[in-house]
Design a protein around this motif. Structure first.
Motif, PDB file in Angstrom:
ATOM      1  N   TRP A 161       0.811  -1.364  -0.203  1.00 26.36           N
ATOM      2  CA  TRP A 161       0.188   0.356   0.300  1.00 26.36           C
ATOM      3  C   TRP A 161       0.808   0.923   0.121  1.00 26.36           C
ATOM      4  O   TRP A 161       0.511   2.124  -0.277  1.00 26.36           O
ATOM      5  CB  TRP A 161      -0.888  -0.148   0.961  1.00 26.36           C
ATOM      6  N   PRO A 186      -3.901  -5.673  -5.608  1.00 26.41           N
ATOM      7  CA  PRO A 186      -3.276  -4.948  -4.756  1.00 26.41           C
ATOM      8  C   PRO A 186      -3.349  -5.375  -3.157  1.00 26.41           C
ATOM      9  O   PRO A 186      -4.218  -5.903  -2.455  1.00 26.41           O
ATOM     10  CB  PRO A 186      -3.943  -3.434  -4.926  1.00 26.41           C
ATOM     11  N   SER A 191      -6.050   0.393  -2.919  1.00 26.83           N
ATOM     12  CA  SER A 191      -6.019  -0.098  -4.439  1.00 26.83           C
ATOM     13  C   SER A 191      -6.589   1.163  -5.838  1.00 26.83           C
ATOM     14  O   SER A 191      -6.462  -0.116  -6.564  1.00 26.83           O
ATOM     15  CB  SER A 191      -7.035  -1.345  -4.520  1.00 26.83           C
ATOM     16  N   CYS A 194      -5.146   1.228  -8.903  1.00 27.23           N
ATOM     17  CA  CYS A 194      -4.906   0.313  -9.354  1.00 27.23           C
ATOM     18  C   CYS A 194      -5.653  -0.612 -10.122  1.00 27.23           C
ATOM     19  O   CYS A 194      -6.190  -1.370 -11.044  1.00 27.23           O
ATOM     20  CB  CYS A 194      -4.747  -0.983  -8.561  1.00 27.23           C
ATOM     21  N   THR A 215      -9.183  -7.180  -5.985  1.00 28.76           N
ATOM     22  CA  THR A 215      -9.016  -6.236  -4.708  1.00 28.76           C
ATOM     23  C   THR A 215      -9.393  -7.102  -3.656  1.00 28.76           C
ATOM     24  O   THR A 215     -10.665  -7.976  -3.542  1.00 28.76           O
ATOM     25  CB  THR A 215      -9.331  -5.248  -4.409  1.00 28.76           C
TER      26      THR A 215
END
Length: 504
Positions: A161, A186, A191, A194, A215
């Motif tokens: 993160w 991620p 997230s 991404c 996710t």
């Protein structure tokens, strides 16, 4: 007013899909503690769908699929992704800042690096066409041999993160350049960008299934991805504890892994330095990215003859750092990523105090910030090598300090760690710097600086910091496997099983 957070689903086989169990995870802005949106929560059932999609993507139109396409063909998509990232730079930087607390200027810098990384791997993808095979010299003239590089297949990419989109890109760009199909998972703590990468890939027409983005939480989504029998390789960036679990899981299937794990990196400062230059690099090396960086040079090892004056300079530089909502102009230190991380960092500081260390500055919430997971940059002295604060990764804006008398002692202190990711040495004596560089047990060594990173150079560590290298040509090779092709070229039969000719 901040921009709204897009509401996205999982990205599987080129389409947005609701998680099969229909669960979502709230997104908390770490600067305000407010819920600003949500992300889908994938489970093992969604992982199965994504892996199936990736497998299909590598077998579609066999003979003209992503894996067997030219590097130039793949490079066109990578460059299109880079261009779209550039066009959306301001938006993506703002989303990332809201999601993980990164100062907006830093986030914008990261987005520039993202687009540059896709462009760089587009160049390397094209380079694969220039040398499709390597000829091998053999001792027997009746044979010829060559070696080809091929994509390893379907890859699982699990990222942290602290650099949400950039860490994803470090894996996605070389994987796609090599001809692999990827599933990106991620961190559930950050997230948003991404998922926006998935939106960019859809917009540029990346073939379905080549990139899938899931996710969700680690146990429900990351672990099933790492252990999936139809995933050919796993690349992970994160904690050493989780990396160890991924390695154990992969070992059951004899699956290759690349691990970029934790660190407790030293910065060694000698007595001949420019104090202000060295002070700025020291605090940059530890407090950049809100102190949440695996390579942070968070152990300062300073020569005893300048220690008092140098620490005075560091404190002065530290007090100049603007701590604020990361969206504010000039912010240089934002909040840590979550309430859980905030409590973890505070516990490290309290333990250090209880063990006899001294808090030279920081260690508490800034007085002007009543909300958010903010912590003043912290400098800790009177530290022994047995203390937790010296030995364990904090992942927050905390610098601990020890002095040394001579070069040998400095090297011993620097290498006395279970980690081996980064290290830095600062001195005007370049011959000394060369000696220290050779002696440091780390995958990355900075001389007269700390933390600069370029996508052309390899990144990775030794010992419990993991193994394998990302970035540069080494990052591309992570996602390729070698095939030997040996050919018998003689007109004569091999003759091993033919009976010997009679003498009569």
């Amino acid at each position: 007013m901040s921009i709204p957070v897009p509401s996205r689903q999982l990205f599987i086989d080129g389409e947005w899909r609701e998680p099969l169990l229909k669960n979502r995870i709230p997104i908390t802005n770490p600067a305000t503690e407010l819920i600003i949106g949500s992300i889908p929560a994938a489970t093992s059932e969604d992982v199965d769908l994504a892996v199936e999609a990736a497998r299909r993507a590598l077998s579609r139109n066999k003979g003209n699929d992503w894996a067997s396409a030219s590097g130039a063909h793949r490079a066109k998509y990578l460059r299109a992704i880079a261009l779209k990232i550039k066009e959306r730079k301001s938006e993506l930087a703002e989303l990332e800042s809201m999601d993980c607390g990164k100062p907006l200027d830093e986030a914008a810098w990261d987005i520039d690096d993202v687009s540059a990384c896709f462009d760089y791997y587009a160049d390397l993808a094209e380079g694969l066409d220039a040398k499709p095979k390597t000829h091998v010299s053999l001792p027997m003239e009746t044979f010829k041999c060559h070696v080809v590089k091929e994509p390893i297949g379907v890859v699982g990419l699990i990222t942290p993160w602290n650099y949400p989109l950039l860490m994803g890109t470090w894996k996605v760009a070389p994987a796609l350049a090599a001809g692999c199909a990827a599933i990106l998972k991620p961190s559930e703590l950050a997230s948003i960008t991404c998922l926006e990468l998935a939106a960019v890939c859809k917009e540029v027409g990346l073939p379905p299934g080549i990139l899938n983005v899931l996710t969700g939480f680690g146990p429900e989504a990351g672990a099933p991805l790492a252990s999936h029998p139809n995933v050919d390789k796993v690349a992970f960036t994160g904690s050493s504890a989780t990396g160890s679990k991924i390695m154990a899981s992969a070992s059951k299937l004899v699956k290759p892994v690349t691990l970029e794990l934790g660190g407790k990196s030293p910065i060694v400062v000698f007595e001949d330095v420019d104090l202000d230059k060295a002070a700025e690099w020291t605090i940059f090396g530890c407090f950049w990215t809100n102190g949440q960086i695996c390579s942070a040079t968070s152990r300062l090892i300073v020569h005893e003859s300048i220690a008092a004056e140098f620490l005075d300079r560091i404190v002065k530089w530290t007090k100049k750092i603007k701590i604020s909502d990361p969206m504010e102009e000039g912010c240089r230190l934002g909040p840590v990523v979550s309430a859980g991380q905030y409590e973890k960092v505070l516990k490290f500081i309290e333990t250090a105090k209880s063990e006899g260390a001294t808090i030279l500055c920081g260690g508490t919430r800034p007085e002007h910030l009543k909300k958010g997971y903010f912590l003043e940059p912290t400098i800790i002295t009177d530290v022994s090598t047995s203390m937790q604060i010296w030995r364990e990764e904090v992942f927050g804006p905390v610098l601990c300090v020890k002095t040394f008398r001579n070069e040998d002692e400095a090297i011993e202190l620097a290498n006395d760690t279970q980690y081996g990711l980064g290290a830095a040495v600062i001195s005007k004596d370049l011959e000394r710097c060369n000696r220290i560089t050779k002696a440091l047990n780390a995958g990355i060594v900075w001389v007269n600086c700390s933390q600069p990173c370029f996508c052309q150079a390899p990144w990775g560590g030794n010992k419990r910091s993991g193994f394998g290298r990302e970035l540069g040509e080494w990052g591309l090779e992570n996602y390729m496997t070698l095939k030997q092709v040996t050919e018998y070229i003689s007109d004569e039969p091999w003759g091993w099983y033919q009976p010997p000719l009679s003498k009569y």
